[in-house]
Structures are given as C-alpha cells and as structure tokens.
Design a protein around this motif. Structure first.
Motif, short mmCIF file in Angstrom:
data_model
loop_
_atom_site.label_atom_id
_atom_site.label_comp_id
_atom_site.label_asym_id
_atom_site.label_seq_id
_atom_site.Cartn_x
_atom_site.Cartn_y
_atom_site.Cartn_z
N PRO A 74 0.80 -1.23 0.00
CA PRO A 74 0.00 0.00 0.00
C PRO A 74 0.84 1.28 0.00
O PRO A 74 0.51 2.24 -0.70
CB PRO A 74 -0.83 -0.14 1.28
CG PRO A 74 -1.01 -1.62 1.43
CD PRO A 74 0.31 -2.20 0.99
N SER A 112 -3.59 -4.84 -1.51
CA SER A 112 -3.37 -3.92 -2.63
C SER A 112 -4.69 -3.36 -3.14
O SER A 112 -4.82 -2.15 -3.39
CB SER A 112 -2.63 -4.64 -3.76
OG SER A 112 -1.41 -5.19 -3.31
N CYS A 124 -6.21 -0.81 -0.82
CA CYS A 124 -5.54 0.48 -0.98
C CYS A 124 -6.05 1.21 -2.22
O CYS A 124 -6.35 2.41 -2.18
CB CYS A 124 -4.03 0.27 -1.07
SG CYS A 124 -3.08 1.77 -1.43
#
Length: 331
Positions: free
Chosen positions: A103, A138, A141
C-alpha cells in the motif's frame, strides 16, 4: 470513432493508444515528433491513452502530461488516461525489476503519477504486475484511492483468473490488461471466460504482435539497434522465418477486405468481446490512421472462424518475453 464501455461506466474509443514506445524499448525516440503524433489522436477520435511510470522511468508520463497541459480544457476532458504502478525498477539496471504492491508503494506511485501527468484524478490505475500473496491489501488500498478521488477506476495486468476473482471480490476491477493477439492466445483457456462472466473489460497490449502482425517486420535485420525485439525470442532469425507463415493465412483475408494484415488483426480482436479495447502503439501517423480505420471492419463469420483456428494450422515459435520479463505474469 465508435465508443466502447470497458466496465463500471468507463467508456472510451474502441481503439486506444499505447504510448510506451514513445519513451523506450522500440529504438530511438524523439519528443517533438511524439508530441505531433499525440496531437493527431484527438483528430482521429482516439481518446484513450495508456502509459506507465515504468516506461522511461517516468518519462512517458511526463511526456503525456506535457501534451495534456497544452490542450484546451474541453479537449483535455475528452481524454482518458490509464497508467500503472507495482513494478520497482532500479535506476542502475536496464531491465531488472521487482514487484512491489505494498500500500505505501502504491500510494507513493499514485502521487508521483498525478504530478507527472498534471491531473487531479487518474482515469484508470493498474497494478502493472501483481503480487498475488497480498492482492487483498493492494486492492483495499486502490479502493481507498478511488474514494479519495485520486483514481477513478482500478485495473490489473497479467493475472490469473484466480487472482482476478480474488481482487474483484475486494473492489471492482474495471479492466484487465494483458497481451492478446492472433499469435498470443493464452487468455482464451480460462481468463477470457472469467472476464465475460464478470463483465470486466479487456485491454489487450501488443495487439499487433509487437508489429509482426502488420507484415512489415519479416526479418530480424528489419529491427533498429536499441529495439528490444532484436533479442526477443520470437524475432530471432530462426523463429521469425518460421513465424512468417502466420501472415500467409492472414494476407488473403486482408485482401478480401482491402485492408492491411494489421487491420485484420485488430478487427479480429474487436470481434472477440464487446468490452475489449486494444491499445496498439506506433510512432507514425500513417499507422495510427490504419489502426483507427480497423474499427470499421466487420469480419464475416467464415473469416472469423479461420482466424479463430489459426493456431491449429500454425505453431508460434519463441517465448513472448525473456525469463526476467515473465516475472509476475499470470500469477
């Protein structure tokens, strides 16, 4: 030009533009000539430009950003920009890379891309290569970046169906970018069906087989120094001589439609899925026009069948990337 929706309301020209070659990998570059070519995109109705922080280590985004800065606001808002993050490329090495989907790194890359592009929001932000072990983090984020207004849509590149579905369950994936063309058909085994079932858009890169399917590159010596294809497996002398056989199948169909082989390759792609938008790249206006005109070609069923079955008649020789280049592909 006709428009197509990838997914989630992102509608773009049915043929996009891949800008990578304006910065590196395909021989010499010239920013002044590149800017003139970009000026011609809107004239031809192309409103979808694909770039990445990886290309030229930021140069490509800076070039696109400069181009955008010279447009009138009404023109600027017509254009949709896709860029990418997720590959960490050390400055001292020409080709080595590692995958970083943390992130913190995603946020850092997003902010840097926004600055280089000179925009407040990135229309489509991809993970360029994916670390499947942390895909949920991921995607969370990326979803937060959407909520903050820094990006509008999320995309992934070169992932397996399993990873795609895992990511899609965390936050909607608008598009998958992957290599797909008449001579690279890997995604037809599984991934293409997953995209169709879940109404996820598909953005094929190298839709012209890195130029080979245009019929204009038939020998390794046709490639300029500094062009990565010169050492690419499929373009090495022994393989390229064999691979020319695919053009013998495409050429009669091209003649039937008074088209080029490259236009037939693009028309075939457009017929594979209603939410598909190829992004051929070129440095020449003539080829840009040819690519755009391919969107007007409607292939007859018998010709689609011939092209669909082309790899039953012909086996492509050579891997599409080196071992280093295959890092992070279809994970």
């Amino acid at each position: 030009m006709l428009k197509r929706e990838l997914a989630n309301g992102l509608t773009v020209s049915s043929i996009g533009y891949g800008a990578m070659g304006l910065s590196e990998f395909y021989g010499e570059t010239n920013d002044l000539q590149s800017l003139k070519l970009l000026d011609q995109l809107l004239e031809l109705g192309v409103d979808f430009i694909d770039t990445a922080n990886f290309y030229g280590r930021g140069h490509n985004e800076e070039l696109i950003g400069y181009y955008l800065s010279k447009l009138q606001p009404s023109q600027r808002h017509q254009i949709k920009i896709a860029t990418k993050c997720g590959i960490d490329r050390p400055a001292e090495s020409a080709y080595a890379r590692s995958i970083n989907n943390t992130p913190d790194y995603i946020r850092k890359c997003c902010d840097e891309s926004l600055q280089r592009l000179g925009v407040e929001c990135i229309d489509l932000f991809y993970l360029h290569r994916v670390d499947s072990k942390i895909i949920e983090q991921s995607m969370d984020c990326l979803g937060q970046l959407v909520k903050e207004g820094k990006i509008a849509h999320v995309g992934l590149c070169e992932v397996s169906s399993k990873t795609l579905l895992k990511a899609h369950s965390v936050f909607p994936v608008t598009a998958l970018q992957t290599e797909y063309s008449l001579w690279t058909r890997d995604i037809e085994e599984d991934i293409l069906g997953t995209l169709k079932t879940n109404n996820i858009g598909l953005v094929p890169y190298s839709p012209l087989g890195r130029g080979f399917l245009t019929g204009k590159l038939t020998r390794n010596s046709d490639l300029p120094d500094g062009d990565f294809r010169k050492t690419n497996d499929r373009f090495l002398d022994g393989n390229i001589n064999h691979n020319r056989n695919i053009l013998d199948i495409i050429q009669p169909i091209a003649q039937k439609y008074q088209a080029t082989p490259g236009q037939i390759a693009l028309a075939w792609l457009l017929a594979q899925y209603e939410h598909i938008v190829p992004i051929p790249g070129t440095k020449k206006r003539q080829y840009l026009q040819e690519n755009v005109q391919a969107s007007e070609i409607i292939l007859e069923r018998e010709d689609l069948t011939t092209l669909n079955n082309i790899l039953l008649q012909f086996e492509v020789k050579g891997q599409r990337y080196s071992e280093e280049g295959m890092k992070g592909v279809n994970v």
